[in-house]
Structure formats: C-alpha cells, structure tokens
Scaffold this motif. Sequence first.
Motif, PDB file in Angstrom:
ATOM      1  N   VAL A  42      -4.872   6.326   3.757  1.00  0.00           N
ATOM      2  CA  VAL A  42      -4.113   6.370   2.514  1.00  0.00           C
ATOM      3  C   VAL A  42      -4.688   7.412   1.553  1.00  0.00           C
ATOM      4  O   VAL A  42      -3.949   8.101   0.837  1.00  0.00           O
ATOM      5  N   ARG A  96       0.835  -1.202   0.000  1.00  0.00           N
ATOM      6  CA  ARG A  96       0.000   0.000   0.000  1.00  0.00           C
ATOM      7  C   ARG A  96       0.872   1.255   0.000  1.00  0.00           C
ATOM      8  O   ARG A  96       0.560   2.226  -0.699  1.00  0.00           O
ATOM      9  N   LEU A 100       0.989   4.046  -2.832  1.00  0.00           N
ATOM     10  CA  LEU A 100       0.801   5.470  -2.558  1.00  0.00           C
ATOM     11  C   LEU A 100       1.927   6.289  -3.184  1.00  0.00           C
ATOM     12  O   LEU A 100       1.687   7.339  -3.790  1.00  0.00           O
TER      13      LEU A 100
END
Length: 470
Positions: A198, A54, A58
């Motif tokens: 996020v 993740r 990002l």
Amino acid sequence: MSEQDARDEGEREGTGPAPQPPQPPPAPDLRIYLDTELERIGTQLRALADAKDRLQGLLDAVLAISGELDLSAVLRRIVTTAMDLVGARYGALGVLHESGEYLKEFITAGLNEEERAALAGIPFPHGRGVLGLLIQDPEPLRVENIPGHPSSAGFPPGHPPMRTLLGVAISVRGEIYGDLYLSERYDSRPFDREDENVVVALAGAAGIAIENARLFAQERESAERFQRLLLPSLPDLSPFEAATVYRPATQPSRLGGDWYDAMVLPDDTVGVTIGDVGGHDLDAAAAMARIHSMLRALLYDRRTPPSEVLVQLDRALQATADIPVTTVCLARIEPHETGWVLRWSTAGHLPPLLITPDLKTEYLDAEPGVPLAVSTGIARPDHTHELPAGSILLLFTDGLVEHHAHSVDEGLTALADLAATHAERPLKEFVRVLADHHPSDGQDDMALLALRIPASTRCPEPGPPGGPAV
C-alpha cells in the motif's frame, strides 16, 4: 429399470457409477464442522472488508495528496497519509540532494512536543546507517529490529526508541526524488507485505503530486516575474517617502491586472495612481499594461484635474481598445499654504486610507464614479482633503481586503486596525506587514502604494556631485 440395474448398465457401458453428493460428517461431528466453516467464512469476509477499507484509504490518500499545490504541503501530506494507511506512530520523508548521495531535507511527523524538544539542535539525518540503505538500493525495505541491523548507526541522544522500519523510495520522472520512512505500528507488530504494497502504491501517486507541485511553482514564478516586469520602479519622489508591494494570488497560474504608479509631474506636484483590471489571465495583464501606459502619458502631459484625466482615458480606451471593466484611483498631491492637499478622483475604486501621526485612521470616502469601460457620458467628480505632515496615505486594490466569508466593510475595518497598529514602522516594513497579514482570503492579487507626507513643501537642495559639501 431399477436403480441397481441402472448402475449395472452404466458399468457395462464404461461410464462408471453416477457421482454422489458429498456426505456430511457423522451427526456428532456436524456442529464442529459448521463452526469451522462459519469461522472460515467470517475470516474471509473480514479480510475482504479490511482490503476494501485499505483500498478506500489509499484512494482517499491519493486524492488528498493530489489536492495540494504547495510543495512543502505536499511533502508533509505524503508523510502523514502514509502513517495513517499503515497505522504508524512515526513518519519521515528525506529529499535527496541533487548528487543522489545524501539527504538534503528531512520532513518528520509524529513526534510530540517533548520528543521535538529533546532533538532540538541535533542535525537531521543525512542518510547514514539503515536510512542510507534506500539511497544505495531503492527497493522497498522492511526492518524488524533497527538497533540489531548490521547497517545501524545508532540513534542520537534524545531520539525516541524505534525498532521497526518500512522504507519506500519515491520517484519523479524516473529519478529518485526521496525516501519515505515509517516506524512503529500502533499495534506493535512489524510491518508486513500488505503495508509495503500500500505504501509503494502511495509512493507512485506521491511522485505525480510532487511533480505537479514543482510545475505549479515554476508557472507561478514565471507569472509573478511577468507581472512584476509590467509594474514600474518608482522614481525619487522627494520630499515624499514611498513604498510599494505587489503580491500575486494564491491560485495556480493566475495573472492579475493590478498596478500602481507614482511620479513627479512637471508642475512639481506628485501624481499617484492604483488600478485593477477585471479578470485573472493573460488578457487582463495585457489590458493592464495598455491602460497603465496610456494613463501615465495623460497624467504627465496634462495639467487638468484627475477627473478630466480619467474622462480622457476612458474615451481613448473605448475608441481604441476592447478592455475589461477596470477600477482606478488617480490623485495629485499638491502644495498648500499649510502643507499638502490631496486632489483625487476614482473610477469605482476603493477609497484611499489616511493614517494620521496620532494613529487615527480615515477612509477618504467620496462619490466613487463609475469604472472604466462602462460609460463615457457620466460625469466624474473630484475631491480634496488636506494631508497632515507625517501622515501616511495608502492606496490599495481590493485583493487586500476581500474575503469570501465576510463583507468588504469588515475587511476595510480590519485593514485600518492593522495599519494603525504598524504605522510607526519604517514605510517599507509597514507595507510588507500589511501584505503579510492582510485580512483577505488571498484569492486575488493585491497591490499597495504608501506615501509618507513630509512636513515641508520644499524639496531639499541637491548637493554637489560626489556627496554633500564640507
């Protein structure tokens, strides 16, 4: 001393018994214990791997957004990257009106063709209902049941069913610019805290990317305006019809050195010129202004062939200014017994393109001569060619045809085909089509000047003031 004596001594000294290592469970429970520990460790490793993926996603998303400079492309990229990060089926970005009270623009992603067709003609949402909660309070918003939410205003007819929502505000320079909305994870689960975190991080990078795109647009607009101020407005060239186009390069803040010009000369001929100064900066634009002004004065003052004008220009420039290498095409269109004839000379410039009334195309290839600022000791030739009535003469800079992936000859062939296809359009529309659908990669500025050759060599007699006599 025995082990027992040592323990007894420790107790008398007040240190207590020595710590003992943890004992494994009894043998029958050992397998259960090991399985549990392995499962716990596996869970932690998977969580770490997911977190790493993740985070990498990002970072990739931030780089992708930051790489865009066109504002509309930035906004769409923000939506699609946010969808990818959290696995959302639908996404949208609403841009706030200057008043901050409602949405003035709504960019969507994820709708298929059938869903878009079903929503055709329905106005985009302006921030009522659940979407308006972020306008009223720009804190991250997670909703598990949109239809059941107290603020829900319902969906318009044809809208795909949506149950879950994650909304995050996007700020630019401390002010709310818009709101990012995501709906329906592919795994059908509601959005969680990790999804929120996020997307909040992405929104921070999005604000910077939006500001960069806006600054780039302002710089490009200023550069383009400055460039256009350096270019002339063509006078009445009757009986010729003329049209021009200038387009800046797509690269950020790239001033160019392209120019065009045309004028009626004292001997009733028409002078036309197009040129390109090397470089893409303020120095190139300044050099272009000097060269263009000096050439204009020489062309108007002298009755000599174009080659001699270019020779005099080159000598004057090299004696008075330090200029980059520059290409020029200079021409005179002169009356002839059967119509008009083109007399021209080039300084390393691409040849003019002639499109005849029967839509045949011909590049007027001839010895090009050396560019300006190379050598004043090399002779410059003149060339002549008859211009059929109704034909179009096109002068252009290399930004119209150059492409990093193919040769200039391929670009010239593509331009000739494009010109033949659209030559029957009105002249202003014709040059716009060439500029809109050019075969180049857009990395350089481009200038075009087109002249339609009249049937007669005589200019129409001017009528009395106020309009034609009756």
